[in-house]
Design an enzyme around this catalytic site. Structure first.
Site, PDB file in Angstrom:
ATOM      1  N   LYS A  14      52.609 -25.514  18.580  1.00  0.00           N
ATOM      2  CA  LYS A  14      53.951 -25.031  18.226  1.00  0.00           C
ATOM      3  C   LYS A  14      54.256 -23.700  18.917  1.00  0.00           C
ATOM      4  O   LYS A  14      55.305 -23.531  19.524  1.00  0.00           O
ATOM      5  CB  LYS A  14      54.079 -24.833  16.703  1.00  0.00           C
ATOM      6  N   ARG A  89      58.067 -25.453   5.870  1.00  0.00           N
ATOM      7  CA  ARG A  89      56.810 -26.165   5.685  1.00  0.00           C
ATOM      8  C   ARG A  89      56.733 -26.834   4.321  1.00  0.00           C
ATOM      9  O   ARG A  89      55.720 -27.458   3.998  1.00  0.00           O
ATOM     10  CB  ARG A  89      55.647 -25.179   5.789  1.00  0.00           C
ATOM     11  N   ARG A 128      41.022 -21.040  20.241  1.00  0.00           N
ATOM     12  CA  ARG A 128      42.258 -20.236  20.327  1.00  0.00           C
ATOM     13  C   ARG A 128      41.986 -18.744  20.156  1.00  0.00           C
ATOM     14  O   ARG A 128      41.216 -18.334  19.302  1.00  0.00           O
ATOM     15  CB  ARG A 128      43.238 -20.701  19.243  1.00  0.00           C
ATOM     16  N   ARG A 161      42.078 -15.708  15.150  1.00  0.00           N
ATOM     17  CA  ARG A 161      42.738 -15.601  13.859  1.00  0.00           C
ATOM     18  C   ARG A 161      41.737 -15.846  12.732  1.00  0.00           C
ATOM     19  O   ARG A 161      40.855 -16.678  12.861  1.00  0.00           O
ATOM     20  CB  ARG A 161      43.857 -16.659  13.761  1.00  0.00           C
ATOM     21  N   ARG A 172      44.148 -26.506   5.886  1.00  0.00           N
ATOM     22  CA  ARG A 172      45.508 -26.459   6.439  1.00  0.00           C
ATOM     23  C   ARG A 172      46.023 -27.867   6.756  1.00  0.00           C
ATOM     24  O   ARG A 172      47.201 -28.162   6.549  1.00  0.00           O
ATOM     25  CB  ARG A 172      45.533 -25.571   7.690  1.00  0.00           C
TER      26      ARG A 172
END
Ligand code: AMP
Length: 217
Positions: A14, A89, A128, A161, A172
């Site tokens: 995203k 969300r 990431r 993160r 998640r």
């Protein structure tokens, strides 16, 4: 004036796609995850309240999230269009957004749904790294920075993160299935969802999305 939503599970891409869209079409980029991380770094009341949820891979309560987005959407840079990334969300957030827009005679024109295999998501999340300053996104093997640990764009430090672990990803993804999937159904009913195969490279995904967006006013 483009009014867009990007949807997809954690690691779907995203943020990367949002960066490309906002640069091409000069849209305000409203990324709730980035906004929360900034609040946490600043240790604001909202940041302190949001941190425990985010670190646990859980969603921040609707009241806090909706109020933050509504305030952001009232800023001047949104008058030429915006791109919502990571919001809505929950169904409650989607309904609050629709109601706020309807009051202005507006609506969301397109919801871009990024579809990716869960195995790919795990690999993306683990590799990431994000910039602590400008929110640029890297992947250690797929899209590494030129100098390890340093952002190509602004020279700031890159970090992982706190919620980018396999354990948090599982929470998640479960939240996504149970709480966010109904938002997709809500937009499907409105006939505004475009499904995009997001397991490809960022450039390939961009090629596919660009055509859909060019046609919007
Ligand atoms: P993201 O950067 O979009 O992956 O978001 C990181 C985290 O911020 C999420 O796992 C949630 O804990 C929180 N968050 C972001 N957007 C929302 C939202 N619309 N509603 C509730 N929590 C959110």
């Amino acid at each position: 004036m483009k009014r867009l939503v990007i949807m997809g599970p954690a690691g779907a891409g995203k943020g990367t796609l949002a960066d490309m869209i906002k640069n091409e079409f000069r849209l305000a980029h409203i990324a709730t995850g980035n906004m929360f991380r900034t609040e946490i770094a600043e240790k604001s009341d909202l940041g302190v309240a949001a941190k425990e949820y985010i670190d646990g891979g859980k969603l921040v309560p609707d009241e806090l999230t909706i109020a933050m987005v509504m305030k952001r959407m009232s800023k001047d840079d949104c008058v030429n269009g915006y791109l919502l990334d990571g919001f809505p969300r929950t169904l409650k957030q989607a309904e609050a957004l629709s109601a706020a827009l309807a009051a202005k005679g507006e609506d969301i024109q397109m919801a871009i749904n990024l579809c990716v295999d869960p195995e790919v998501l795990g690999k993306r999340i683990e590799g990431r790294r994000i910039c602590t300053s400008c929110d640029a996104i890297y992947h250690m093997t797929n899209t590494p920075p030129q100098e390890e640990g340093i952002c190509d764009r602004c020279g700031s430090r890159l970090v992982q993160r706190s919620d980018d672990t396999r354990e948090q990803l599982a929470v998640r993804l479960k939240e996504y299935e149970e709480v966010t999937k109904p938002v997709l159904a809500y937009y499907q009913k409105l006939g505004i969802v475009i499904d995009i195969d997001a397991s490809a490279t960022p450039d390939e995904v961009w090629q596919e999305v660009e055509g859909h967006l060019a046609g919007l006013e």
